[in-house]
Design an enzyme around this catalytic site. Structure first.
Site, mmCIF file in Angstrom:
data_model
loop_
_atom_site.group_PDB
_atom_site.id
_atom_site.type_symbol
_atom_site.label_atom_id
_atom_site.label_comp_id
_atom_site.label_asym_id
_atom_site.label_seq_id
_atom_site.Cartn_x
_atom_site.Cartn_y
_atom_site.Cartn_z
ATOM 1 C CG HIS A 95 -5.006 8.070 -1.286
ATOM 2 N ND1 HIS A 95 -5.956 7.156 -0.931
ATOM 3 C CD2 HIS A 95 -4.043 7.967 -0.344
ATOM 4 C CE1 HIS A 95 -5.594 6.537 0.180
ATOM 5 N NE2 HIS A 95 -4.435 7.023 0.547
ATOM 6 C CG ASP A 151 0.242 -16.248 12.017
ATOM 7 O OD1 ASP A 151 -0.575 -15.567 11.372
ATOM 8 O OD2 ASP A 151 -0.002 -17.414 12.380
ATOM 9 C CD GLU A 164 -3.041 1.061 2.203
ATOM 10 O OE1 GLU A 164 -3.210 -0.009 2.822
ATOM 11 O OE2 GLU A 164 -3.716 2.079 2.398
ATOM 12 C CE LYS A 197 -6.547 -1.050 5.271
ATOM 13 N NZ LYS A 197 -5.625 -0.289 4.421
HETATM 14 P P1 NAD Z 1 8.148 -23.185 16.857
HETATM 15 O O1 NAD Z 1 7.534 -24.342 17.521
HETATM 16 O O2 NAD Z 1 8.740 -23.375 15.513
HETATM 17 O O3 NAD Z 1 9.258 -22.562 17.805
HETATM 18 C C1 NAD Z 1 9.098 -22.471 19.178
HETATM 19 C C2 NAD Z 1 10.048 -23.424 19.865
HETATM 20 O O4 NAD Z 1 11.398 -23.000 19.647
HETATM 21 C C3 NAD Z 1 9.861 -23.403 21.365
HETATM 22 O O5 NAD Z 1 8.878 -24.325 21.713
HETATM 23 C C4 NAD Z 1 11.265 -23.759 21.884
HETATM 24 O O6 NAD Z 1 11.377 -25.138 22.080
HETATM 25 C C5 NAD Z 1 12.195 -23.344 20.758
HETATM 26 N N1 NAD Z 1 13.027 -22.168 21.056
HETATM 27 C C6 NAD Z 1 14.341 -22.022 20.738
HETATM 28 N N2 NAD Z 1 14.811 -20.830 21.114
HETATM 29 C C7 NAD Z 1 13.774 -20.177 21.697
HETATM 30 C C8 NAD Z 1 13.625 -18.885 22.299
HETATM 31 N N3 NAD Z 1 14.639 -18.016 22.391
HETATM 32 N N4 NAD Z 1 12.408 -18.532 22.795
HETATM 33 C C9 NAD Z 1 11.371 -19.395 22.714
HETATM 34 N N5 NAD Z 1 11.456 -20.628 22.180
HETATM 35 C C10 NAD Z 1 12.635 -21.026 21.670
HETATM 36 O O7 NAD Z 1 7.134 -21.956 16.711
HETATM 37 P P2 NAD Z 1 6.022 -21.313 17.639
HETATM 38 O O8 NAD Z 1 6.470 -19.923 17.915
HETATM 39 O O9 NAD Z 1 5.634 -22.170 18.787
HETATM 40 O O10 NAD Z 1 4.788 -21.274 16.623
HETATM 41 C C11 NAD Z 1 4.713 -20.289 15.637
HETATM 42 C C12 NAD Z 1 4.101 -20.843 14.375
HETATM 43 O O11 NAD Z 1 2.831 -21.426 14.668
HETATM 44 C C13 NAD Z 1 3.826 -19.768 13.379
HETATM 45 O O12 NAD Z 1 4.319 -20.198 12.123
HETATM 46 C C14 NAD Z 1 2.298 -19.690 13.328
HETATM 47 O O13 NAD Z 1 1.871 -19.253 12.067
HETATM 48 C C15 NAD Z 1 1.916 -21.097 13.626
HETATM 49 N N6 NAD Z 1 0.560 -21.404 14.129
HETATM 50 C C16 NAD Z 1 -0.349 -20.444 14.480
HETATM 51 C C17 NAD Z 1 -1.588 -20.781 14.952
HETATM 52 C C18 NAD Z 1 -2.555 -19.700 15.365
HETATM 53 O O14 NAD Z 1 -2.170 -18.532 15.496
HETATM 54 N N7 NAD Z 1 -3.844 -19.997 15.647
HETATM 55 C C19 NAD Z 1 -1.917 -22.135 15.094
HETATM 56 C C20 NAD Z 1 -0.963 -23.107 14.765
HETATM 57 C C21 NAD Z 1 0.279 -22.746 14.283
#
Ligand code: NAD
Length: 424
Positions: free
Chosen positions: A374, A276, A82, A260
């Site tokens: 715009h 995300d 945008e 927005k």
């Molecule tokens: P992930 O599981 O890939 O990473 C998190 C893991 O990384 C932790 O559990 C930990 O074991 C490890 N880790 C290593 N260094 C870390 C640090 N410094 N701090 C914290 N953890 C550390 O990812 P996530 O963050 O658990 O999940 C994010 C993903 O989930 C995104 O891609 C999102 O789009 C997706 N997701 C979203 C939804 C939703 O929003 N409803 C649902 C399902 C999945």
């Protein structure tokens, strides 16, 4: 840190000049910028992130200038299609600078998972039974993620809610998890799935849904900034911006557009950093409802000195690990440019960008209206579509604005005139 986020003439530079200017301001080497070339994200790597991949989709990635957050200058990476968004954020940050820029703070990075229990005959008693065995359930959840626990995160608390639905009362177990530098969805979902059997047995019911809530209201980032009255355009502009805010606070039709505007800034930084966007947007929408009524996410008031002060508090579930953050080259480069070392730092910069974006939109609306800006962008797009060079575009846009004629046939005739050695 960026020594100075105020880079003179940044807007009018070429991409190569901007890269040099950012290097000068931050000391980055060229490696960061090569990650921003569209060729840096190979379709074969992209295929690991999603499904049925045919290629990659590129968007402009820029930096908003002029930002000071908690006394430190920062260049804010933003990915958006945008027009005006990055310029507007930079402009608002400039107006905030004389009064100290943005001051931010946040809660601990707590995400919550919900476990829905069905077929529970005695919901109130089940709630008590689950709470009595809280520490055992927390230990079981923590055992799923030793890395997180080692980093100082893990389950911070467990709560049980009873929700009266149409046909029954559901027992909902909430795991409150400190996810440190992760967005945390996968982390908390894994924990919820692991403990669901145990809590279902304790409740003498069955576990159904086991997933995080995107209403991340325990993970709030806050930004506050004072916008200089004179730089805004005077006392009347301050009063009119407050009128604009008050309408958003009172009327959902206005609030949707007001919010927005905030999300223009928020989503652009969330996307640039590989986070995300939908999770952040869902958190924002749920947070914008107070006592059942949709309202403004931000608040604007007048200080005792007559300046404008804005505050924005909202859920900000973003991470530096997980998802695309570590995999997407441009996201990695954006995180480097933002110079954040924790997810909380990133969350606070994002909310500052949202507040800046909000102020910029309100200021334009309360003064000249959005169309002037715009239309000049529209004129630029028309000139580009006609194949004009940057120099030709400049001249064509000036004429279109002067003539208030934003037609493609006029663009083509002006271009022909220039190329035939006309006076323009
Ligand atoms: P992930 O599981 O890939 O990473 C998190 C893991 O990384 C932790 O559990 C930990 O074991 C490890 N880790 C290593 N260094 C870390 C640090 N410094 N701090 C914290 N953890 C550390 O990812 P996530 O963050 O658990 O999940 C994010 C993903 O989930 C995104 O891609 C999102 O789009 C997706 N997701 C979203 C939804 C939703 O929003 N409803 C649902 C399902 C999945």
């Amino acid at each position: 840190m960026a020594e100075n986020s105020r880079i003179a003439g940044f807007r009018n530079m070429t991409v190569a000049q901007r890269r040099s200017a950012v290097t000068e301001a931050t000391g980055f080497d060229g490696e960061v910028f090569s990650q921003l070339d569209s060729s840096a994200f190979e379709p074969t790597d992209a295929a690991n992130l999603s499904e049925n991949v045919l290629g990659v989709f590129s968007l402009p990635l820029g930096v908003a200038t002029n930002f000071t957050v908690n006394g430190t200058d920062v260049l804010v990476p933003m990915a958006t299609e945008e027009a005006s968004v990055i310029a507007a954020a930079s402009n608002a940050a400039r107006i905030a600078r004389p009064k100290g820029g943005f001051v931010t703070s946040s809660t601990e990075p707590i995400m919550q998972a919900q476990i829905q229990l069905i077929n529970v005959g005695d919901p109130h008693a089940a709630r008590s039974r689950i709470l009595e065995r809280k520490s055992e359930i927390i230990d079981l959840a923590n055992a799923q993620d030793p890395t997180l626990v080692e980093l100082g995160g893990g389950v911070a608390d467990l709560e049980v809610r009873l929700v009266d639905a149409r046909t029954t009362t559901y027992v909902l177990v909430h795991l409150l998890v400190d996810v440190r530098d992760a967005m945390g969805a996968n982390a908390v979902n894994t924990m919820a799935e692991a403990v669901s059997g145990t809590v279902a047995t304790i409740a003498d019911g069955d576990a159904l849904l086991r997933i995080l809530t995107n209403k991340a209201d325990r993970r709030i980032a806050r930004a506050r900034a004072v916008f200089d009255r004179e730089l805004l355009g005077g006392a009347e502009v301050v009063d009119n911006i407050i009128h604009a805010y008050e309408l958003a606070a009172a009327d959902p039709y206005r609030a949707a557009t007001h919010n927005k505007g905030i999300m223009n800034g928020i989503s652009a930084v969330v996307l640039a950093t590989g986070n995300d966007t939908r999770a952040v947007e869902a958190g924002a929408h749920s947070h914008a409802v107070i006592d059942g009524r949709y309202t403004s996410l931000s608040v604007f008031e007048k200080t005792a000195e007559g300046d404008l002060v804005g505050t924005l508090d909202m859920p900000m579930p973003v991470g530096l690990v997980g998802g695309a953050t570590k995999v997407h080259p441009a996201a990695r480069a954006a995180l480097e440019i933002a110079e954040v070392s924790t997810a909380t730092d990133l969350a606070e910069i994002i909310v500052a960008a949202g507040l800046a974006q909000n102020l910029a939109a309100l200021r334009v609306l309360a003064t000249e209206g959005v169309q002037r800006g715009h239309m000049s962008l529209h004129a630029k797009n028309l000139a580009a579509a006609a194949g004009a060079t940057p120099e030709e575009t400049e001249s064509i846009v000036a004429t279109l604005i002067e003539e208030k004629a934003f037609r493609f046939d006029r663009v083509k005739s002006l271009l022909a005139e220039i190329r035939s050695g006309g006076s323009r």
